[in-house]
Design an enzyme around this catalytic site. Sequence first.
Site, PDB file in Angstrom:
ATOM      1  N   ASP A   1      -4.634  -4.230   6.304  1.00  0.00           N
ATOM      2  CA  ASP A   1      -4.969  -5.084   5.168  1.00  0.00           C
ATOM      3  C   ASP A   1      -3.807  -6.013   4.839  1.00  0.00           C
ATOM      4  O   ASP A   1      -2.662  -5.578   4.700  1.00  0.00           O
ATOM      5  CB  ASP A   1      -5.320  -4.231   3.945  1.00  0.00           C
TER       6      ASP A   1
ATOM      7  N   SER B   1       0.854  -1.186   0.000  1.00  0.00           N
ATOM      8  CA  SER B   1       0.000   0.000   0.000  1.00  0.00           C
ATOM      9  C   SER B   1       0.887   1.232   0.000  1.00  0.00           C
ATOM     10  O   SER B   1       1.711   1.395  -0.894  1.00  0.00           O
ATOM     11  CB  SER B   1      -0.948  -0.031   1.202  1.00  0.00           C
TER      12      SER B   1
ATOM     13  N   HIS C   1      -2.702  -1.179  -3.398  1.00  0.00           N
ATOM     14  CA  HIS C   1      -3.832  -0.264  -3.253  1.00  0.00           C
ATOM     15  C   HIS C   1      -3.654   0.910  -4.225  1.00  0.00           C
ATOM     16  O   HIS C   1      -2.804   1.764  -4.026  1.00  0.00           O
ATOM     17  CB  HIS C   1      -3.903   0.284  -1.825  1.00  0.00           C
TER      18      HIS C   1
END
Length: 336
Positions: free
Chosen positions: A272, A152, A179
């Site tokens: 995540d 991310s 992401h």
Amino acid sequence: MKLGLLLTSLSLALGLRHVLEPAHGVRWLAMEDAAALRLCHDEPPDLLLLQLDSADRVELTRRIMDEAPCPVLLLDLAAELSTEWVFNALGHGALDVVHLPGLADAAALDPALLLRKIQNIQRLTSSPQPAPHRTTATQGTQRTRLIAIGASAGGPAALSLLLHALPPDLDAALVLVQHLDDQFSAGMAEWLARESPLPVRLVQAGEAPQPGVVLLAGRNEHLCLGRHGELRYTPEPTEQIYRPSIDVFFHSLATQWQGDAIGVLLTGMGRDGAEGLKAMRERGFPTITQDQASSAVWGMPKAAAAIGAAAEVLPLERIATRLAELCSRAPTRRTP
């Protein structure tokens, strides 16, 4: 949220303020880089909206994350996507980017995308993410070794360095989940391909991972593995903050994949990927997270380490070598 704004003009600031203020307050406005850096240090905002319009702003992102770290959302207002600047700034630790070429004309601007980005970051920084979707394990016939990598904030630069260090004859397929909005995905695949000894392209729905090929998730949907090892996009679970979700992909791999696999979780904010990596480890797959010193944002790797999801915590420069070592082992036939 109390926002900081770094923009290039007062008229732009007024238009943006009109969009934001019903839901969010503006703590300060800067139109010079030095002033923004000082304000990030003296009056840190809950979120800095930084207009990315030059290589200097990429360097400023790096300085902010080094000297006065705060959450940063990049605003790309150019008619054409500024992919090179975007990926480098994300690599320094900016959380996300939003492309708003109509922002200069407040009357023509649909604020929904920008407000959703801010809301996602607010949820990410203030509360745990919802439990990931789990699929049911099935039998399959996959023999390929699969390396699954999630990233991310800070991910583009980390992925670039990692892929660059991989051997060109690596005996594995690679799937990357970063992401990032789908409008930037094709540009990121091309950007990574310039640094990688292996070909890099976007995942096409229905294809299977291929040895020696790097596939990047490329839609604003979750990526998962189907019962026959094919890669699929799905809108479920809808409650996940980011799309694609790393947890969704890791969990599908842990339950569906019948060949060998390795899970890698790189720099990023939030949680995540942590639970999904744990599921992979419980299945018997090697799992690796990036260490704190080499991470732009040590959120996701920290969460994974805290719940015992990572068999190894390594500096970024060691991960490629470790993957090559693991891939040199004879493959193992696995069952759920």
